[in-house]
Design a protein around this motif. Structure first.
Motif, PDB file in Angstrom:
ATOM      1  N   THR A  10       0.988  -1.410  -0.135  1.00  0.00           N
ATOM      2  CA  THR A  10      -0.165   0.083  -0.067  1.00  0.00           C
ATOM      3  C   THR A  10       0.885   0.695  -0.215  1.00  0.00           C
ATOM      4  O   THR A  10       1.335   2.577   0.145  1.00  0.00           O
ATOM      5  CB  THR A  10      -1.082  -0.028   1.098  1.00  0.00           C
ATOM      6  OG1 THR A  10      -0.235  -0.359   2.131  1.00  0.00           O
ATOM      7  CG2 THR A  10      -1.642  -1.378   1.297  1.00  0.00           C
ATOM      8  N   THR A 109      -3.685  -3.635  -5.358  1.00  0.00           N
ATOM      9  CA  THR A 109      -4.228  -3.309  -4.384  1.00  0.00           C
ATOM     10  C   THR A 109      -5.291  -2.630  -4.873  1.00  0.00           C
ATOM     11  O   THR A 109      -6.494  -2.429  -4.837  1.00  0.00           O
ATOM     12  CB  THR A 109      -4.252  -1.820  -3.082  1.00  0.00           C
ATOM     13  OG1 THR A 109      -3.308  -2.920  -2.528  1.00  0.00           O
ATOM     14  CG2 THR A 109      -4.768  -1.509  -2.655  1.00  0.00           C
ATOM     15  N   ALA A 110      -5.131  -1.274  -5.758  1.00  0.00           N
ATOM     16  CA  ALA A 110      -5.565  -0.684  -6.984  1.00  0.00           C
ATOM     17  C   ALA A 110      -7.009  -2.075  -7.646  1.00  0.00           C
ATOM     18  O   ALA A 110      -8.425  -1.556  -7.695  1.00  0.00           O
ATOM     19  CB  ALA A 110      -5.024  -0.010  -7.879  1.00  0.00           C
ATOM     20  N   MET A 112      -8.096  -4.661  -6.224  1.00  0.00           N
ATOM     21  CA  MET A 112      -8.752  -4.982  -5.735  1.00  0.00           C
ATOM     22  C   MET A 112     -10.022  -4.737  -5.152  1.00  0.00           C
ATOM     23  O   MET A 112     -10.940  -4.300  -5.024  1.00  0.00           O
ATOM     24  CB  MET A 112      -8.024  -6.231  -4.109  1.00  0.00           C
ATOM     25  CG  MET A 112      -6.802  -6.821  -4.631  1.00  0.00           C
ATOM     26  SD  MET A 112      -8.009  -8.155  -5.604  1.00  0.00           S
ATOM     27  CE  MET A 112      -8.590  -9.368  -4.275  1.00  0.00           C
ATOM     28  N   ARG A 113      -9.726  -2.990  -5.347  1.00  0.00           N
ATOM     29  CA  ARG A 113     -10.487  -1.957  -4.858  1.00  0.00           C
ATOM     30  C   ARG A 113     -11.258  -1.406  -5.878  1.00  0.00           C
ATOM     31  O   ARG A 113     -12.791  -2.145  -5.225  1.00  0.00           O
ATOM     32  CB  ARG A 113      -9.201  -0.848  -4.706  1.00  0.00           C
ATOM     33  CG  ARG A 113     -10.587   0.926  -4.442  1.00  0.00           C
ATOM     34  CD  ARG A 113     -10.797   0.963  -2.622  1.00  0.00           C
ATOM     35  NE  ARG A 113     -12.120  -0.191  -2.983  1.00  0.00           N
ATOM     36  CZ  ARG A 113     -12.773  -0.604  -1.563  1.00  0.00           C
ATOM     37  NH1 ARG A 113     -11.558  -0.686  -0.564  1.00  0.00           N
ATOM     38  NH2 ARG A 113     -13.356  -1.218  -1.001  1.00  0.00           N
ATOM     39  N   ARG A 114     -10.840  -1.276  -7.044  1.00  0.00           N
ATOM     40  CA  ARG A 114     -11.794  -1.787  -7.940  1.00  0.00           C
ATOM     41  C   ARG A 114     -12.800  -2.812  -8.338  1.00  0.00           C
ATOM     42  O   ARG A 114     -14.353  -2.611  -8.541  1.00  0.00           O
ATOM     43  CB  ARG A 114     -11.505  -1.512  -9.381  1.00  0.00           C
ATOM     44  CG  ARG A 114     -11.927  -0.991 -10.198  1.00  0.00           C
ATOM     45  CD  ARG A 114     -11.878  -0.391 -12.129  1.00  0.00           C
ATOM     46  NE  ARG A 114     -12.630  -0.929 -12.807  1.00  0.00           N
ATOM     47  CZ  ARG A 114     -12.689  -0.145 -13.892  1.00  0.00           C
ATOM     48  NH1 ARG A 114     -11.403   0.685 -14.312  1.00  0.00           N
ATOM     49  NH2 ARG A 114     -12.857  -1.018 -15.156  1.00  0.00           N
ATOM     50  N   ASP A 117     -15.512  -3.403  -5.154  1.00  0.00           N
ATOM     51  CA  ASP A 117     -17.018  -1.808  -5.316  1.00  0.00           C
ATOM     52  C   ASP A 117     -17.501  -2.217  -6.470  1.00  0.00           C
ATOM     53  O   ASP A 117     -18.979  -1.955  -6.573  1.00  0.00           O
ATOM     54  CB  ASP A 117     -16.118  -1.132  -5.809  1.00  0.00           C
ATOM     55  CG  ASP A 117     -15.401   0.427  -4.992  1.00  0.00           C
ATOM     56  OD1 ASP A 117     -15.453  -0.470  -3.621  1.00  0.00           O
ATOM     57  OD2 ASP A 117     -14.428   1.320  -5.282  1.00  0.00           O
ATOM     58  N   PHE A 140      -7.520  -8.638   2.445  1.00  0.00           N
ATOM     59  CA  PHE A 140      -8.537  -8.036   1.503  1.00  0.00           C
ATOM     60  C   PHE A 140      -9.712  -8.528   1.671  1.00  0.00           C
ATOM     61  O   PHE A 140     -10.708  -8.242   1.306  1.00  0.00           O
ATOM     62  CB  PHE A 140      -8.251  -8.255   0.258  1.00  0.00           C
ATOM     63  CG  PHE A 140      -7.041  -7.428  -0.596  1.00  0.00           C
ATOM     64  CD1 PHE A 140      -7.235  -6.337  -0.783  1.00  0.00           C
ATOM     65  CD2 PHE A 140      -5.996  -8.459  -1.180  1.00  0.00           C
ATOM     66  CE1 PHE A 140      -5.523  -5.662  -0.943  1.00  0.00           C
ATOM     67  CE2 PHE A 140      -5.089  -7.755  -1.928  1.00  0.00           C
ATOM     68  CZ  PHE A 140      -4.804  -6.392  -1.766  1.00  0.00           C
ATOM     69  N   PHE A 343     -10.876  -2.933   4.374  1.00  0.00           N
ATOM     70  CA  PHE A 343     -11.276  -3.019   2.978  1.00  0.00           C
ATOM     71  C   PHE A 343     -12.490  -2.263   2.021  1.00  0.00           C
ATOM     72  O   PHE A 343     -12.509  -1.689   1.145  1.00  0.00           O
ATOM     73  CB  PHE A 343     -10.377  -3.447   2.167  1.00  0.00           C
ATOM     74  CG  PHE A 343     -10.124  -3.642   1.217  1.00  0.00           C
ATOM     75  CD1 PHE A 343      -8.990  -2.793   0.700  1.00  0.00           C
ATOM     76  CD2 PHE A 343     -10.342  -3.861  -0.004  1.00  0.00           C
ATOM     77  CE1 PHE A 343      -8.207  -2.280  -0.505  1.00  0.00           C
ATOM     78  CE2 PHE A 343      -9.582  -3.628  -1.398  1.00  0.00           C
ATOM     79  CZ  PHE A 343      -8.331  -3.297  -1.073  1.00  0.00           C
ATOM     80  N   CYS A 344     -13.281  -2.264   3.294  1.00  0.00           N
ATOM     81  CA  CYS A 344     -14.842  -1.997   2.449  1.00  0.00           C
ATOM     82  C   CYS A 344     -15.362  -1.708   3.947  1.00  0.00           C
ATOM     83  O   CYS A 344     -16.233  -2.764   4.907  1.00  0.00           O
ATOM     84  CB  CYS A 344     -15.524  -3.872   2.555  1.00  0.00           C
ATOM     85  SG  CYS A 344     -14.707  -4.050   0.922  1.00  0.00           S
TER      86      CYS A 344
END
Length: 426
Positions: A10, A109-110, A112-114, A117, A140, A343-344
């Motif tokens: 991160t 990370t980017a 998994m974030r997208r 979502d 995550f 993360f969420c």
């Protein structure tokens, strides 16, 4: 294909890697980047074509430098059985890959974030994956949810009891031509075991994948059907290969079991007897069986199975309240769970879970009431399918009991009568 061993940090020198959706024209280069991240070996043409046909480009993403993909991830639109027999939408996360030259830059990370979502926006309360490097996915929110057994059976040293299977005949069949009937039988079994996946369009091709380049010296895929002798109704099937040994050891071949399913214990035993007694073999391997497989109790000597326990499916609750509502509970339960989810963050908070037991609807809603248990979303993922007990997680210090007896109450309620199992990878 399983998620890869991508590493990440991160603390990235790049603030916002550009993650974008895959287009069909980019598939070959994108998939090749994933192959390189997995070690560089190219898959056989037959396998590559299947994965291309299965890819949902709208649910696939990557990071590009110019026209060159340097990271990838994807998801499948699955439906999975949960405790109680409901078959619910779930995102099957796959092909997570970062090129070795681009690790520790925040790309994973980017993505998994997208991805999470987008899964939430689609209304899917659950995500699952298989992991080459399990430690990566815990941060995550994915928790180990299912295990399986790999068996290497000394077939000449075990016997099975004679279970009556009157009126059942065995018949060798073409694996492709018999596939529709086998898929119909498989579909009838999905609601009976948490973790099993419905076969969506084209997924019936996966159990039949048999590229000559990957056989070694084994035979082409074979199929044996167990049928009702009068009606011809399919009662069970097994698909397998036979790998012979050199002429100097003519009876030392190996039967490689791909899959085996049956509607009754008698038919299941009959199919295993067939596999264990194939001529010119003295060993049977099965790489993926449930941890409560009846074979453990059928054979005369369990040690001759040489069972090895392995991790399989990792589960992520994307929407805690909805995910806990979707499944049934083994006993009546009323608990307040204090959940953390870094993360969420929409999952972080207290959730009141209420259910009246098997066959009854559950509810799980935000609350301000005092908590009975404190745990992260990762532990909820581990317990969700009912195979890993909350009591065991509590004994490991991963669940905090805030009301005496709450861990035991939750552990009983979350348990499944049959072990969850993922029958095939993705």
């Amino acid at each position: 294909m399983t998620p890869d061993l991508a590493t990440d940090s991160t603390h990235s020198p790049y603030n916002a890697p550009e993650v974008r959706t895959l287009t069909p024209a980019e598939w070959d280069a994108w998939y090749r980047a994933a192959e390189v991240a997995f070690g560089g070996s190219e898959e056989p043409v037959e396998a590559r074509q299947l994965w291309r046909d299965l890819t949902e480009t709208g649910r696939s993403q990557g990071v590009w430098e110019g026209t060159t993909p340097v990271a990838a991830s994807s998801a499948y639109s699955f439906r999975m059985a949960v405790p109680g027999g409901a078959v619910v939408p779930v995102a099957g996360v796959t092909l997570v890959a970062v090129l070795p030259t681009h690790r520790r830059r925040g790309l994973l990370t980017a993505m998994m974030r997208r991805q999470l979502d987008e899964i939430r926006a689609r209304g899917e309360a659950l995500a699952v994956l298989t992991a080459s490097e399990p430690a990566i996915y815990g941060r995550f929110g994915y928790g180990l949810g299912t295990l399986h057994l790999a068996l290497e059976i000394e077939s000449h040293r075990v016997t099975l009891p004679p279970l009556p299977a009157d009126g059942v005949r065995l018949r060798l069949a073409d694996p492709v031509l018999s596939s529709p009937a086998c898929e119909e039988l498989y579909a009838s079994l999905v609601p009976l075991r948490p973790g099993m996946l419905e076969r969506r369009p084209n997924w019936d091709r996966l159990p039949l994948l048999d590229p000559p380049a990957t056989r070694g010296n084994a035979s082409p895929l074979q199929a044996v059907l167990a049928e009702d002798a009068r009606s011809g109704r399919l009662l069970g099937y097994a698909r397998y290969q036979v790998r012979p040994e050199p002429v100097s050891q003519p009876a030392a071949g190996t039967v490689l079991v791909r899959d085996i399913e049956a509607l009754t214990p008698q038919v299941y035993a009959r199919l295993w007897s067939y596999l264990l007694e194939i001529d010119l073999t003295d060993r049977v391997t099965a790489g993926n069986r449930p941890v409560d497989d009846p074979l453990l109790h059928l054979v005369s000597d369990t040690r001759r199975l040489h069972p090895v326990l392995e991790d399989t499916l990792y589960v992520r609750l994307v929407e805690v309240g909805e995910a806990l509502r979707l499944r049934e509970y083994a006993t009546p339960v009323e608990l307040v769970l204090d959940v953390t989810d870094e993360f969420c963050p929409w999952n972080t908070g207290r959730w009141k879970l209420q259910a009246d037991g098997p066959g009854k609807a559950a509810s799980c809603v935000p609350t301000a009431e005092p908590a009975d248990l404190a745990l992260s979303v990762r532990e909820l993922g581990s317990a969700y399918l009912g195979g890993l007990r909350l009591a065991a997680l509590g004994a490991a210090g991963r669940v905090t009991e805030l009301r005496e007896g709450a861990v035991e109450e939750a552990s009983r309620a979350f348990a499944s009568q049959v072990a969850p199992w993922l029958p095939h990878g993705f």
